[in-house]
Design an enzyme around this catalytic site. Sequence first.
Site, short mmCIF file in Angstrom:
data_model
loop_
_atom_site.label_atom_id
_atom_site.label_comp_id
_atom_site.label_asym_id
_atom_site.label_seq_id
_atom_site.Cartn_x
_atom_site.Cartn_y
_atom_site.Cartn_z
N ARG A 17 15.82 48.86 18.66
CA ARG A 17 15.35 49.13 17.29
C ARG A 17 14.11 50.05 17.31
O ARG A 17 14.18 51.21 16.99
CB ARG A 17 15.05 47.79 16.58
CG ARG A 17 14.88 47.90 15.07
CD ARG A 17 13.55 48.46 14.61
NE ARG A 17 12.39 47.69 15.09
CZ ARG A 17 11.14 48.11 14.96
NH1 ARG A 17 10.88 49.27 14.38
NH2 ARG A 17 10.13 47.39 15.43
N ASP A 18 12.96 49.51 17.74
CA ASP A 18 11.73 50.31 17.70
C ASP A 18 11.89 51.52 18.61
O ASP A 18 11.43 52.62 18.30
CB ASP A 18 10.55 49.45 18.16
CG ASP A 18 9.20 49.94 17.66
OD1 ASP A 18 9.11 51.11 17.28
OD2 ASP A 18 8.24 49.16 17.66
N HIS A 209 2.52 43.10 20.16
CA HIS A 209 3.44 44.24 20.03
C HIS A 209 2.58 45.49 20.18
O HIS A 209 2.01 46.00 19.23
CB HIS A 209 4.09 44.16 18.63
CG HIS A 209 5.01 45.30 18.29
ND1 HIS A 209 6.36 45.13 18.08
CD2 HIS A 209 4.79 46.61 18.07
CE1 HIS A 209 6.92 46.28 17.75
NE2 HIS A 209 5.98 47.21 17.74
N HIS A 211 1.92 49.33 21.30
CA HIS A 211 2.41 50.67 21.65
C HIS A 211 1.44 51.25 22.68
O HIS A 211 0.27 50.87 22.75
CB HIS A 211 2.53 51.54 20.39
CG HIS A 211 3.75 51.19 19.58
ND1 HIS A 211 4.91 51.90 19.64
CD2 HIS A 211 3.97 50.17 18.72
CE1 HIS A 211 5.81 51.35 18.83
NE2 HIS A 211 5.27 50.29 18.26
N CYS A 242 7.12 55.22 15.90
CA CYS A 242 7.43 54.91 14.50
C CYS A 242 7.49 56.20 13.71
O CYS A 242 6.60 57.04 13.82
CB CYS A 242 6.37 53.98 13.91
SG CYS A 242 6.64 53.65 12.16
N ASN A 251 6.58 51.43 22.73
CA ASN A 251 5.95 50.17 23.12
C ASN A 251 5.72 50.17 24.62
O ASN A 251 6.35 50.92 25.36
CB ASN A 251 6.87 49.00 22.81
CG ASN A 251 7.01 48.77 21.33
OD1 ASN A 251 7.77 49.43 20.66
ND2 ASN A 251 6.24 47.84 20.82
P1 HMG Z 1 11.97 52.25 -1.75
O1 HMG Z 1 12.17 53.69 -2.04
O2 HMG Z 1 10.68 51.64 -2.22
O3 HMG Z 1 13.15 51.34 -2.27
O4 HMG Z 1 12.14 52.05 -0.18
P2 HMG Z 1 13.94 51.30 -3.61
O5 HMG Z 1 14.28 49.87 -3.81
O6 HMG Z 1 13.20 52.04 -4.69
O7 HMG Z 1 15.30 52.10 -3.27
C1 HMG Z 1 15.32 53.50 -3.03
C2 HMG Z 1 16.63 53.87 -2.34
O8 HMG Z 1 16.73 53.23 -1.06
C3 HMG Z 1 17.89 53.43 -3.09
O9 HMG Z 1 18.92 54.34 -2.75
C4 HMG Z 1 18.21 52.09 -2.46
O10 HMG Z 1 19.54 51.74 -2.59
C5 HMG Z 1 17.87 52.37 -1.02
P3 HMG Z 1 19.32 55.59 -3.68
O11 HMG Z 1 19.63 54.99 -5.00
O12 HMG Z 1 18.09 56.49 -3.71
O13 HMG Z 1 20.46 56.21 -2.95
N1 HMG Z 1 17.48 51.15 -0.28
C6 HMG Z 1 18.09 50.72 0.84
N2 HMG Z 1 19.12 51.21 1.56
C7 HMG Z 1 19.48 50.51 2.66
N3 HMG Z 1 18.86 49.38 3.07
C8 HMG Z 1 17.82 48.89 2.38
C9 HMG Z 1 17.40 49.57 1.22
N4 HMG Z 1 16.42 49.34 0.32
C10 HMG Z 1 16.47 50.31 -0.59
N5 HMG Z 1 17.20 47.79 2.83
C11 HMG Z 1 12.36 50.85 1.87
C12 HMG Z 1 11.83 50.85 0.45
C13 HMG Z 1 11.63 49.79 2.66
C14 HMG Z 1 13.83 50.56 1.82
C15 HMG Z 1 12.15 52.24 2.50
O14 HMG Z 1 10.79 52.53 2.36
C16 HMG Z 1 12.54 52.28 3.95
O15 HMG Z 1 13.70 52.15 4.32
N6 HMG Z 1 11.56 52.48 4.85
C17 HMG Z 1 11.81 52.57 6.28
C18 HMG Z 1 10.83 51.73 6.96
C19 HMG Z 1 11.11 51.68 8.46
O16 HMG Z 1 12.22 51.40 8.88
N7 HMG Z 1 10.04 51.92 9.26
C20 HMG Z 1 10.14 51.81 10.66
C21 HMG Z 1 10.19 50.36 11.09
S1 HMG Z 1 8.60 49.55 11.01
C22 HMG Z 1 7.90 49.84 12.54
O17 HMG Z 1 8.44 50.57 13.33
C23 HMG Z 1 6.67 49.09 12.89
C24 HMG Z 1 6.92 47.88 13.80
O18 HMG Z 1 7.53 48.28 15.03
C25 HMG Z 1 5.59 47.20 14.13
C26 HMG Z 1 4.55 48.22 14.59
O19 HMG Z 1 4.66 48.82 15.65
O20 HMG Z 1 3.63 48.41 13.78
C27 HMG Z 1 7.82 46.84 13.14
MG MG Z 2 6.46 49.14 16.68
#
Ligand code: HMG
Ligand code: MG
Length: 304
Positions: A17-18, A209, A211, A242, A251
């Site tokens: 995933r990450d 966690h 990086h 990310c 990581n």
């Molecule tokens: P949003 O724009 O606020 O959501 O996004 P919305 O509810 O307004 O919906 C907008 C559009 O997204 C719509 O589609 C929804 O259907 C769709 P449209 O009508 O425009 O075609 N949608 C979705 N589609 C699929 N699955 C869903 C979903 N939700 C809404 N769950 C949202 C909010 C969170 C979805 C968006 O901002 C997003 O996907 N962000 C990606 C975040 C991400 O994956 N980041 C990387 C992971 S975090 C990370 O790596 C950190 C971590 O490792 C820890 C660390 O290291 O810090 C965990």
């Molecule tokens: Mg991470």
Amino acid sequence: MLLNLPRRVKLIDVGPRDGLQNEKQPVSAAIKIELVQRLQAAGLKEIEVTSFVSPKWVPQMADNAEVMAGIARMEGVRYSVLTPNIKGFESALLSKPDEVVVFGAASEAFSQKNINCSIAESIERFAPVVKAARDAGIAVRGAMSCTVGCPYEGDVAPERVAYLAGLMKSIGIQRVDVADTIGVGTPRKVQAAMEATLKHYALNDVSGHFHDTYGQALANTLATLEMGVWNFQSSIAGLGGCPYAKGATGNVATEDVVYMMQGMGIDTGVDLDALIDAGAFISQALGRPPNSLVARAILNKRAG
Ligand code: HMG
Ligand code: MG
């Protein structure tokens, strides 16, 4: 002399995933499935497989359901997936994850960039996910990003971390990850972030966690191990980054953590040789060497 170190640690490999979420080249579902299977065969008991997020935001995770469906699951292995909102949770449910992960940030700016809402709003979005998951008998973890530094706001105070941990606890999130998203932390800083988290969560319910952007992740692992922390997230072959933390690298490599723990007599349950093979497999698929000094050293030794 280090006293009271845990005798065993549990590693959660977040590589699928990450590690892969930010990969620009296409990676087939078949490769992701084989990676997960190689990780479980090497002894990993927790694997963060994929994310149920917007495919427009993170295209590499669009094959989430296909990957989850393709894994030949092993008894005793926990498969987790990221679910930022109820829409993601409902899609994820069909894939029968053992655990879902909601992800928030200790910094407001990162919360906005990563999940398009404020910290307070994120908690409102997570609450129904937590309830639905618990009702369905699925475990819930909370990832806390930017617990030492933020790409937009700079240093993050431990109080911000305690605040987020308290909010996560208040909605029933069972355990949390203390994430150094951009790998800027150093041992005392990550200890302070961990200490802030321990105001709300027990030692058994926190994980590190880290990086490795600035090369501090293994030192930060050791620093929190000394506090008694025994759950750590790591990424096979050091994959990752990310999409909303430009320049941040992967990581800490799972191979590096396993090698260090083995050398300290701490049990990981992981077979280092099989792990090296898993890292070599994904590195070959991506066309670059593993981002793990341990992996490279062992591969060089094998070749010689
Ligand atoms: P949003 O724009 O606020 O959501 O996004 P919305 O509810 O307004 O919906 C907008 C559009 O997204 C719509 O589609 C929804 O259907 C769709 P449209 O009508 O425009 O075609 N949608 C979705 N589609 C699929 N699955 C869903 C979903 N939700 C809404 N769950 C949202 C909010 C969170 C979805 C968006 O901002 C997003 O996907 N962000 C990606 C975040 C991400 O994956 N980041 C990387 C992971 S975090 C990370 O790596 C950190 C971590 O490792 C820890 C660390 O290291 O810090 C965990
Ligand atoms: Mg991470």
